[in-house]
Design a protein around this motif. Structure first.
Motif, mmCIF file in Angstrom:
data_model
loop_
_atom_site.group_PDB
_atom_site.id
_atom_site.type_symbol
_atom_site.label_atom_id
_atom_site.label_comp_id
_atom_site.label_asym_id
_atom_site.label_seq_id
_atom_site.Cartn_x
_atom_site.Cartn_y
_atom_site.Cartn_z
ATOM 1 N N MET A 273 8.233 11.219 -9.332
ATOM 2 C CA MET A 273 7.717 12.537 -9.684
ATOM 3 C C MET A 273 6.198 12.496 -9.834
ATOM 4 O O MET A 273 5.660 11.666 -10.565
ATOM 5 N N GLU A 274 5.516 13.394 -9.143
ATOM 6 C CA GLU A 274 4.064 13.531 -9.258
ATOM 7 C C GLU A 274 3.757 14.669 -10.216
ATOM 8 O O GLU A 274 4.086 15.820 -9.948
ATOM 9 N N LEU A 275 3.126 14.346 -11.328
ATOM 10 C CA LEU A 275 2.781 15.352 -12.322
ATOM 11 C C LEU A 275 1.289 15.663 -12.242
ATOM 12 O O LEU A 275 0.750 15.843 -11.165
ATOM 13 N N ASN A 276 0.601 15.734 -13.367
ATOM 14 C CA ASN A 276 -0.792 16.175 -13.376
ATOM 15 C C ASN A 276 -1.715 15.023 -12.992
ATOM 16 O O ASN A 276 -2.117 14.222 -13.833
ATOM 17 N N GLY A 277 -2.043 14.937 -11.712
ATOM 18 C CA GLY A 277 -2.870 13.850 -11.215
ATOM 19 C C GLY A 277 -3.335 14.132 -9.807
ATOM 20 O O GLY A 277 -3.300 15.278 -9.337
ATOM 21 N N CYS A 278 -3.735 13.081 -9.102
ATOM 22 C CA CYS A 278 -4.337 13.236 -7.773
ATOM 23 C C CYS A 278 -3.438 12.755 -6.646
ATOM 24 O O CYS A 278 -3.852 12.778 -5.482
ATOM 25 N N SER A 279 -2.232 12.289 -6.950
ATOM 26 C CA SER A 279 -1.308 11.704 -5.965
ATOM 27 C C SER A 279 -1.828 10.390 -5.395
ATOM 28 O O SER A 279 -1.328 9.912 -4.378
ATOM 29 N N GLY A 280 -2.809 9.794 -6.048
ATOM 30 C CA GLY A 280 -3.369 8.547 -5.534
ATOM 31 C C GLY A 280 -2.404 7.382 -5.575
ATOM 32 O O GLY A 280 -2.509 6.447 -4.773
ATOM 33 N N ASN A 281 -1.435 7.414 -6.485
ATOM 34 C CA ASN A 281 -0.509 6.294 -6.599
ATOM 35 C C ASN A 281 0.514 6.263 -5.472
ATOM 36 O O ASN A 281 0.864 5.187 -4.980
ATOM 37 N N VAL A 282 0.995 7.413 -5.047
ATOM 38 C CA VAL A 282 1.923 7.406 -3.920
ATOM 39 C C VAL A 282 1.178 7.079 -2.632
ATOM 40 O O VAL A 282 1.724 6.429 -1.731
ATOM 41 N N ILE A 283 -0.090 7.472 -2.530
ATOM 42 C CA ILE A 283 -0.894 7.078 -1.372
ATOM 43 C C ILE A 283 -1.071 5.565 -1.349
ATOM 44 O O ILE A 283 -0.954 4.915 -0.305
ATOM 45 N N SER A 284 -1.341 4.986 -2.526
ATOM 46 C CA SER A 284 -1.453 3.539 -2.630
ATOM 47 C C SER A 284 -0.138 2.866 -2.248
ATOM 48 O O SER A 284 -0.123 1.860 -1.523
ATOM 49 N N LEU A 285 0.981 3.423 -2.720
ATOM 50 C CA LEU A 285 2.294 2.865 -2.406
ATOM 51 C C LEU A 285 2.549 2.860 -0.903
ATOM 52 O O LEU A 285 3.115 1.905 -0.358
ATOM 53 N N LEU A 286 2.113 3.907 -0.213
ATOM 54 C CA LEU A 286 2.306 3.989 1.238
ATOM 55 C C LEU A 286 1.507 2.917 1.983
ATOM 56 O O LEU A 286 1.792 2.633 3.140
ATOM 57 N N ASN A 287 0.511 2.337 1.312
ATOM 58 C CA ASN A 287 -0.281 1.265 1.922
ATOM 59 C C ASN A 287 0.250 -0.121 1.590
ATOM 60 O O ASN A 287 -0.368 -1.124 1.941
ATOM 61 N N GLY A 288 1.390 -0.196 0.898
ATOM 62 C CA GLY A 288 1.960 -1.492 0.549
ATOM 63 C C GLY A 288 2.389 -2.271 1.788
ATOM 64 O O GLY A 288 2.740 -1.697 2.821
ATOM 65 N N THR A 289 2.387 -3.598 1.662
ATOM 66 C CA THR A 289 2.732 -4.443 2.810
ATOM 67 C C THR A 289 3.796 -5.488 2.521
ATOM 68 O O THR A 289 4.516 -5.898 3.416
ATOM 69 N N HIS A 290 3.925 -5.959 1.295
ATOM 70 C CA HIS A 290 4.851 -7.064 0.989
ATOM 71 C C HIS A 290 5.600 -6.815 -0.309
ATOM 72 O O HIS A 290 5.236 -7.358 -1.341
ATOM 73 N N PRO A 291 6.679 -5.991 -0.289
ATOM 74 C CA PRO A 291 7.227 -5.248 0.837
ATOM 75 C C PRO A 291 6.480 -3.940 1.047
ATOM 76 O O PRO A 291 5.600 -3.593 0.261
ATOM 77 N N ASP A 292 6.842 -3.198 2.091
ATOM 78 C CA ASP A 292 6.178 -1.929 2.359
ATOM 79 C C ASP A 292 7.073 -0.757 1.951
ATOM 80 O O ASP A 292 8.185 -0.936 1.453
ATOM 81 N N PHE A 293 6.568 0.454 2.161
ATOM 82 C CA PHE A 293 7.282 1.656 1.734
ATOM 83 C C PHE A 293 8.610 1.805 2.484
ATOM 84 O O PHE A 293 9.633 2.155 1.880
ATOM 85 N N ASP A 294 8.608 1.537 3.790
ATOM 86 C CA ASP A 294 9.845 1.626 4.566
ATOM 87 C C ASP A 294 10.913 0.691 4.016
ATOM 88 O O ASP A 294 12.098 1.038 3.937
#
Length: 297
Positions: A38-59
Motif C-alpha cells: 500500500m502506497e500512502l502519503n509519500g512519493c512512491s520512491g520505495n516501489v520504484i526502488s523495489l522495481l530496480n531490485g536484482t537479487h532477487p528482482d521484482f519478477d
C-alpha cells in the motif's frame, strides 16, 4: 563502470534465502502468501526502488515468493475493481503480509490521503492502515515515511502525518531509508516466509541490515582516525566536517551499495545524509555544511 559485478555477502545471503523459499514452496506445494503493498502519503520512491531490485528482482518476487494482490502503481486493475480486490482480502481466511510505504496522514480523520472509494465513501490511508494493519500476519513499514514519518512528517507537517506504528497497536517491522533498498525489503520478506520474523533491534529494524554504523565500514574511516577531513565536495578525505551522518546511521550501504551494487553516496563524493536513520530529514539537516571551527587563512 566496473567490468565485473561483485555481490556483497549480504546479497548472497538474501538470494540463498529466496532460493530455499522457492524450493520449499515446490516441495511442500504450499500456496504463496498473499501480500498487499500500500502506497500512502509519500512519493512512491520505495516501489520504484523495489522495481530496480536484482537479487532477487521484482519478477521473482511476484512469481515465486508472494501473490501480490494490490499495489497502487503496478497492478492492472483500477478504480472500483482494484479496491474490490483489496477489500476481498479482509473476507478471506488466508493470512497475508501488509507492506506499507508512505506516512499515514491523520489530519481531518485522514482525508489528506485518500486511496480510493468504497461503498460511496472515501477510503483514506488512515482507514486502510488500521483495517489491514491489525489483521495482517506481518506488517512491514517500507522506507522512512512509513517507519517514522520521514519527509512526509517533516516540519511544518500540514497533513499531520505519522509513521505507521503510531496508528497500530502491534509490532511493525521497520525498514527506514529514503528510499528503502530492494534487498532490505526482499531479504526481510524472504526471511518472513521461510523462517518467520527476523531478529530485530530495539527499534524493530532487522539486524541483518541495520546492525552496523556506516562510519565503522566506511572506506574513508582511516582519514577520520587521523583527523584528516575534506574541505570541499570532491575531496578524497573524510566527509565528516561537510556534514556526513555516517557516524550516527546504522545501515549496510558501504558493503551492499546501490543500483546493481555499483556505487553508494560516499563513494560518489557526497556525504551520507542519514536517510536510513530515525529522525530523517529534520534531525539530519543540513545535509551539507562547511566546518566553521577552523581559523580562516
Amino acid at each position: 563502470m566496473r567490468s565485473k559485478q561483485i555481490l556483497p555477502p549480504e546479497s548472497v545471503t538474501n538470494q540463498a534465502i529466496a532460493n530455499r523459499l522457492v524450493e520449499g514452496v515446490i516441495t511442500s506445494k504450499k500456496k504463496k502468501p498473499k501480500m498487499i503493498w500500500m502506497e500512502l502519503n509519500g512519493c512512491s520512491g520505495n516501489v520504484i526502488s523495489l522495481l530496480n531490485g536484482t537479487h532477487p528482482d521484482f519478477d521473482y518476487m511476484i512469481t515465486s515468493m508472494v501473490d501480490l494482490v494490490y499495489n497502487n502503481s503496478v497492478m492492472a486493475a483500477e478504480g472500483e475493481r482494484a479496491i474490490e480486490n483489496l477489500m476481498n482480502v479482509l473476507d478471506d481466511e488466508e493470512e497475508f503480509i501488509f507492506a506499507v510505504e508512505g506516512a499515514v496522514a491523520t489530519k481531518n480523520n485522514g482525508l489528506y490521503n485518500v486511496v480510493g472509494s468504497w461503498k460511496g465513501e472515501p477510503l483514506t490511508g488512515l482507514k486502510v492502515a488500521k483495517m489491514f494493519g491489525e489483521k495482517a500476519k506481518h506488517v512491514i513499514a517500507v522506507g522512512a515515511c512509513a517507519s517514522h514519518g520521514g519527509i512526509s512528517a517533516a516540519k511544518p507537517n500540514p497533513s499531520e502525518s505519522v509513521g505507521l506504528q503510531r496508528v497500530l497497536e502491534r509490532k511493525v517491522i521497520k525498514l527506514p531509508g529514503c528510499p528503502c533498498h530492494p534487498d532490505w525489503f526482499l531479504g526481510t520478506l524472504a526471511h518472513l516466509i521461510l523462517y518467520g520474523e527476523p531478529e530485530l533491534d530495539h527499534l524493530d529494524r532487522p539486524k541483518m541490515f541495520y546492525s552496523t554504523l556506516i562510519h565503522d565500514r566506511c572506506p574513508r574511516r582511516p582519514y577520520f582516525d587521523r583527523g584528516i577531513f575534506a574541505k570541499k565536495l570532491g575531496d578524497k578525505e573524510c566527509l565528516f566536517k561537510l556534514g556526513c551522518r555516517g557516524p550516527v546511521t546504522r545501515i549496510d550501504c558501504p558493503t551492499r551499495q546501490w543500483n546493481g551494487y555499483v556505487n553508494w553516496p560516499i563513494e560518489d563524493n557526497t556525504p551520507c545524509i542519514g536517510c536510513a536513520q530515525f529522525g530523517f530529514p529534520d534531525q539530519m539537516a543540513p545535509f551539507v555544511r562547511y566546518d566553521t571551527t577552523e581559523e580562516e587563512t
